[in-house]
Each structure stands twice: as C-alpha cells, then as structure tokens.
Design a protein around this motif. Structure first.
Motif, PDB file in Angstrom:
ATOM      1  N   ARG A  87       5.823   3.194   0.656  1.00 30.79           N
ATOM      2  CA  ARG A  87       5.150   1.951   0.269  1.00 30.79           C
ATOM      3  C   ARG A  87       5.341   0.939   1.398  1.00 30.79           C
ATOM      4  O   ARG A  87       6.470   0.623   1.769  1.00 30.79           O
ATOM      5  CB  ARG A  87       5.708   1.398  -1.037  1.00 30.79           C
ATOM      6  N   VAL A 146       8.833   5.837  -1.618  1.00 31.27           N
ATOM      7  CA  VAL A 146       8.368   5.642  -2.991  1.00 31.27           C
ATOM      8  C   VAL A 146       9.382   6.223  -3.979  1.00 31.27           C
ATOM      9  O   VAL A 146       9.630   5.664  -5.047  1.00 31.27           O
ATOM     10  CB  VAL A 146       6.987   6.302  -3.175  1.00 31.27           C
ATOM     11  N   THR A 149       0.838  -1.199   0.000  1.00 33.75           N
ATOM     12  CA  THR A 149       0.000   0.000   0.000  1.00 33.75           C
ATOM     13  C   THR A 149       0.873   1.248   0.000  1.00 33.75           C
ATOM     14  O   THR A 149       1.874   1.325   0.715  1.00 33.75           O
ATOM     15  CB  THR A 149      -0.917   0.015   1.231  1.00 33.75           C
ATOM     16  N   VAL A 150       0.485   2.234  -0.792  1.00 29.98           N
ATOM     17  CA  VAL A 150       1.222   3.497  -0.864  1.00 29.98           C
ATOM     18  C   VAL A 150       0.513   4.531   0.001  1.00 29.98           C
ATOM     19  O   VAL A 150      -0.692   4.766  -0.144  1.00 29.98           O
ATOM     20  CB  VAL A 150       1.335   3.999  -2.314  1.00 29.98           C
TER      21      VAL A 150
END
Length: 264
Positions: A225, A245, A206-207
């Motif tokens: 992330r 990220v 998940t970001v």
C-alpha cells in the motif's frame, strides 16, 4: 442430746427410698417397666458422650464429602472453561483458514494452511517459523490480506519464511487495470517500489498487486500500500515508499502454495 447430722441425713435417705418404692408398687405398670422407666434418665446420661461423638463424626464426614464434591465441581468447571477456550481458538483458526483458502480464486495453485510457531526477534518479524509438512524453498507464503514472502528453508515438518521486507526479495508488481511493470523490494521496515514513471505515479493509499512477471509469484496477490510518493527533479521515475498489505505479525495461520511447474 441431739442426734448426729449423718444419722439425720441417713434417715431422710431411707424415707426417700421408701417413698420411691411405694410409688413403683402403687403404679399400674409391671415391675420391669417401672425399673426401666426409673433407670432411663441414668442410661440416657451414660449414652450421651457416645451419641455426641457419633454426631460429631458424622458432621466431619459430611463436611469432608462436601469439600470433595466442591473440589470436583471446581475441577469440572475448569475443564469446561478450557474446552470453551479451545473451541473459540479453533473457530478463529477455522475462520482464518477459510479466508486463506479463498486465495485459490487468485491463482491455480494448491494453497495449504500453516501454523505460525515463531517470529524473528526484530520488530517487523522479517523471519517466520511455520509448522507445515512438505514445504520447499521458494514456495509462496501469503496471509488472508496479501503476500508475506517466500520459504527460505524447510524440513519435513517446518519451514522458515523470508518476508517481503527482506532485501533479498524483489516482487514484480503493478497497478490493477494498467500495464505498469514495477518492482517492490524490502528495506527492513518498509518497501520501496522501483521503476514507476512520474506520469503513472500512484496516489497515497493505492494498493499494488503482483503482476505475474517472472513466473514465481501468481498475478493478483495484494503486496503493498503506497504511503508516500516523491518526485525527483530531472528523474524519469518517482520514489515510492510503501507498507506491506499483509500484517503477519498478528496472524496465527498463513497459507503456503507451490506454483504449477514446481508442484509434485
């Protein structure tokens, strides 16, 4: 008594000269032309060394001209190759800048391209040196992928950046479409996301993006992330480990922005 040999040879010589004279007299050509024709082989033989030297000189001169032209052609090819490489680099930098300028859609701030000219010696490049005019402390730095960090110090032409892996930076983050309010902080080679309740634990991959809380970082910039989530017994919050990220170690350009109340 036989005649001496030299007298015999001399007699034949006179006979030969007499025959040559008779041939010239009997020939239909004038005496001057006959003499010229007779002496032509001798004159040609005398001129042979001069002709050979002239031809040899011309050969060396032509060879030197060819070598000079070859050197000029090679130099021209090298210059053209350098121009092609420079054009390729400029195209790549232009492509990166266009992607960086798309950050304008995230927040109403003025983003400016900055050339990366150095990294700190650590593997993660926690400090970055940029070439940029007019940057100031705490200006936001981002790559085409996400948040990089903050300007730590700057002069008229350069800026030093602290990345989000630095423990001195804490970034308010959230999950898009939720009311989650968490905090991402640096641990040197990875990020820790604090204050995520167990009921809102994100899945791996998940970001998380900036929430806009605190007024320093605009909302909506990708930050981290999620790489691992650990549920701790008896604890309200889970332990979340994440990776940035942005991959600033490989970027040659970054974007620097000044938020609204700090804009000149």
């Amino acid at each position: 008594m036989p005649l001496p040999r030299w007298r015999t040879n001399r007699s034949w010589l006179w006979v030969g000269l007499l025959l040559v004279l008779l041939l010239y007299i009997a020939a239909p050509l004038p005496i001057g032309q006959r003499l010229t024709l007779g002496l032509a082989p001798l004159i040609d033989a005398l001129h042979a060394p001069a002709k050979w030297w002239q031809q040899t000189s011309l050969w060396f001169q032509s060879r030197g001209d060819l070598q000079q032209r070859l050197a000029e052609a090679e130099s021209s090819d090298q210059k053209q190759a350098a121009l092609v490489d420079e054009l390729r680099i400029l195209r790549e930098e232009n492509r990166q800048l266009r992607r960086l300028l798309s950050l304008d859609a995230i927040a109403t701030t003025a983003w400016h391209g900055a050339k990366v000219i150095g990294h700190s010696p650590d593997k993660q490049s926690i400090r970055i040196m940029l070439r940029i005019d007019g940057a100031r402390s705490d200006d936001i730095v981002a790559s085409r992928d996400g948040l990089v960090g903050l300007v730590d110090s700057a002069d008229r032409r350069h800026a030093v950046v602290r990345t989000i892996l630095d423990a001195s930076i804490a970034v308010p983050v959230t999950l898009p479409g939720t009311t989650l309010a968490a905090l991402a902080r640096g641990e040197g080679d990875h990020l820790i996301i604090d204050f995520i309740p167990a009921k809102q634990a994100p899945a791996s991959g998940t970001v998380m993006v900036t929430s806009g809380s605190g007024g320093l970082f605009p909302a909506g910039i990708p930050v981290a992330r999620v790489s691992a989530v650990e549920h701790l017994e008896g604890q309200i919050f889970v332990r979340v480990t994440a990776e940035p990220v942005a991959h600033w170690q490989r970027d040659s350009w970054l974007a620097v922005a000044t938020t609204g109340d700090r804009a000149p």
